[in-house]
Enzyme design. Structure first.
Site, PDB file in Angstrom:
ATOM      1  N   ASN A 159     -49.111  39.454 -46.355  1.00 46.10           N
ATOM      2  CA  ASN A 159     -48.297  40.706 -46.392  1.00 46.10           C
ATOM      3  C   ASN A 159     -47.080  39.930 -45.255  1.00 46.10           C
ATOM      4  O   ASN A 159     -45.886  40.650 -45.576  1.00 46.10           O
ATOM      5  CB  ASN A 159     -48.924  41.725 -45.652  1.00 46.10           C
ATOM      6  CG  ASN A 159     -49.493  41.395 -44.577  1.00 46.10           C
ATOM      7  OD1 ASN A 159     -50.146  40.504 -43.962  1.00 46.10           O
ATOM      8  ND2 ASN A 159     -49.657  42.564 -43.525  1.00 46.10           N
ATOM      9  N   GLU A 257     -58.639  39.279 -37.194  1.00 44.17           N
ATOM     10  CA  GLU A 257     -57.802  40.250 -37.293  1.00 44.17           C
ATOM     11  C   GLU A 257     -58.029  41.107 -38.580  1.00 44.17           C
ATOM     12  O   GLU A 257     -57.472  40.580 -39.389  1.00 44.17           O
ATOM     13  CB  GLU A 257     -56.588  40.228 -36.738  1.00 44.17           C
ATOM     14  CG  GLU A 257     -55.738  41.304 -36.333  1.00 44.17           C
ATOM     15  CD  GLU A 257     -54.811  41.907 -37.389  1.00 44.17           C
ATOM     16  OE1 GLU A 257     -55.303  42.991 -38.014  1.00 44.17           O
ATOM     17  OE2 GLU A 257     -53.822  41.493 -38.216  1.00 44.17           O
ATOM     18  N   CYS A 291     -51.040  46.027 -41.754  1.00 41.84           N
ATOM     19  CA  CYS A 291     -52.054  46.594 -41.277  1.00 41.84           C
ATOM     20  C   CYS A 291     -52.268  47.586 -40.287  1.00 41.84           C
ATOM     21  O   CYS A 291     -52.983  48.294 -39.946  1.00 41.84           O
ATOM     22  CB  CYS A 291     -53.154  45.401 -40.618  1.00 41.84           C
ATOM     23  SG  CYS A 291     -52.257  44.525 -39.338  1.00 41.84           S
ATOM     24  N   GLU A 472     -55.132  38.810 -29.525  1.00 45.89           N
ATOM     25  CA  GLU A 472     -54.110  38.047 -29.228  1.00 45.89           C
ATOM     26  C   GLU A 472     -53.020  38.423 -28.682  1.00 45.89           C
ATOM     27  O   GLU A 472     -52.599  39.776 -28.374  1.00 45.89           O
ATOM     28  CB  GLU A 472     -53.742  37.604 -30.934  1.00 45.89           C
ATOM     29  CG  GLU A 472     -54.742  36.927 -31.855  1.00 45.89           C
ATOM     30  CD  GLU A 472     -54.142  37.105 -33.147  1.00 45.89           C
ATOM     31  OE1 GLU A 472     -54.255  36.118 -33.742  1.00 45.89           O
ATOM     32  OE2 GLU A 472     -53.818  38.139 -33.768  1.00 45.89           O
TER      33      GLU A 472
END
Length: 491
Positions: A159, A257, A291, A472
């Site tokens: 993405n 993630e 996301c 992160e």
């Protein structure tokens, strides 16, 4: 760098980048232009053999690279950032064509953020401090050091291809690791283009190896390799489960993630002048293929009708067009299969009795003849839908959002938390006390209030529940890509 621009017919042939060299592969995968549905690129269909070669190269490069001073590694990252910035237009053109996103978004977000990732971690690596404790009564001094883990396996999604690859790559090599990266087979081009810049930036052979191909072949070979002690993955929960299974026998460090089913909670005192356009953007930016996009909008009953009217009007103004159109707000979805999956959710919503207020099946999509076979769909708003619906529970990852009313603060917190995901949430209210209260109770790794997608790279990024494991950011990425060691000196 040269890249076939839109309108050219030549097939682009990618090669793996191992030990500082481009190497052909014995078989290839077709890659499609999402805006036309035509094959325009061929991607290596790599497997165990290529991973073995990459591991050998990364292993050989590790002693030299890890022993460099942080300042030297920082300079290399800064040079790479400069080279990416100089190639911004070519990279943006490539990213737009490969992923289907608008050229405007690639120019203003994807490539600039990729540059920023290298600059940010080039700087942050210079500012980490170690801990020290004295025990004078025992004549001892304790201190900690951090050392790179070794070979880092990086698996990035389709993405935000270069954006999310560099978000992993920059801290990994800044900390002194060597890397084997696997971009998505659907969007491999900008990673391949970046490889052409590595030598010029001063990255030694073997420090960065990029191996292209399918998850079940090359991805599994990378994840299960005993000499790759660390895996950073961004993608779907089923793939993360498989990575966890393959990593378990080797006790690998994992950063996962994963997805989101992100709520926006809009209270009656929200500023709709700001809330409506921002929520349209948070729902449909990058075709809803982020996301962090909003897919459940909870609106307090007293303003529900007003919000819905304004939101649908604003959504209808959100232009779907070919990615190169500067007036387009949204381009094409990534693939035919993904487009069909997103459409299937709208069909399910209809079968459940929900209302489709605009978008798919309601409004007409106008495209040039050449793009009729592309993977486009209109931004779609669903109402009159139950919280138990799959459209309210599952990650659709497309330009689809559901709008539902709520009564009280307690009720909406419970409903917002009722899904398995916990990545991001947005709260709209003019009441400062309420904003703090609700943000604290939401089961989300990130909560934006009266805004969306304002990121501070120093701070932790990641989700709760099925949205992932680990964080992160400056400190968190540094800790993930290093091992801590306590040393005791008796004097």
């Amino acid at each position: 760098m040269s890249f076939p621009m839109a309108g050219t017919r030549a097939l682009l042939m990618l090669e793996n980048f191992i030990d500082g060299k481009f190497l052909p592969c014995s078989s290839y995968i077709d890659s499609y232009d999402p805006s036309t549905g035509e094959v325009y690129c061929r991607v290596p269909n790599s497997g165990k053999e290529e991973i073995e070669a990459a591991v050998e190269a990364a292993r050989a490069a590790f002693p030299g690279w890890s022993s460099r001073r942080p300042q030297e590694r920082s300079q290399v990252l800064q040079r790479l950032a400069d080279l990416l910035e100089q190639s911004l237009e070519e990279l943006a053109q490539a990213e737009s064509r490969d992923q289907g996103k608008t050229l405007t978004l690639a120019r203003t977000m994807d490539i600039p953020r990729s540059v920023q990732n290298f600059r940010f971690f080039a700087s942050s690596i210079l500012h980490h401090t170690s801990e020290c404790t004295q025990m004078d009564h025992l004549g001892c001094l304790h201190y900690t050091v951090r050392t790179p883990v070794g070979i880092a396996g990086l698996i990035s999604p389709w993405n935000l291809p270069l954006y999310l690859l560099t978000w992993k790559l920059a801290p990994a090599i800044a900390a002194g690791n060597t890397v084997i990266a696997k971009p998505s087979e659907l969007t491999s081009v900008t990673a391949w283009m970046m490889c052409k810049l590595l030598e010029k930036a001063g990255v030694p052979p073997g420090v960065v190896n990029i191996v292209f191909g399918l998850g079940p072949r090359v991805g599994e070979a990378l994840v299960s390799h005993p000499e790759v002690p660390l895996i950073s993955f961004t993608g779907s929960q089923p793939t993360a489960e498989r990575i966890t299974q393959l990593s378990a026998p080797h006790c690998k460090k994992l950063s996962l993630e994963l997805g989101g089913k992100n709520p926006a909670i809009i209270f009656e005192d929200a500023n709709l002048e700001e809330c409506v356009p921002t929520t349209v953007r948070s729902s449909f930016a990058n075709q809803g293929e982020i996301c962090l996009c909003t897919s459940r909008i909870f609106v307090q009953k007293s303003i529900y009708s007003e919000f819905l009217k304004r939101f649908v009007e604003a959504t209808r103004m959100w232009k779907v067009g070919i990615p190169s159109d500067p007036s387009a707000d949204m381009g094409a979805l990534i693939s035919k299969a993904h487009l069909e999956k997103v459409r299937s959710y709208i069909k399910k919503a209809r079968m459940e009795g929900a209302q489709i207020l605009c978008g798919e099946g309601v409004d007409k999509l106008n495209l040039p003849p050449r793009n009729q076979a592309g993977y486009f769909m209109l931004p779609t708003v669903i109402t009159d839908i139950k919280d138990e619906s799959c459209c309210m529970k599952e990650e659709i990852f497309g330009p689809v959002t559901c709008v539902v009313p709520f009564d009280s603060e307690e009720e909406v917190i419970q409903r917002a938390n009722s899904v398995k995901y916990g990545l991001a949430a947005t709260v709209w209210s003019g009441n400062v006390g309420r904003v703090h209260r609700v943000a604290k109770k939401l089961q989300s790794g990130l909560v934006w209030t009266n805004c969306w997608l304002i990121r501070e790279l120093n701070l932790p990024f990641g989700g709760m529940k099925s949205s992932g494991v680990g964080r992160e950011g400056a400190k968190d990425s540094y800790e993930f890509f290093t091992e801590i060691k306590t040393i005791t000196i008796k004097h």
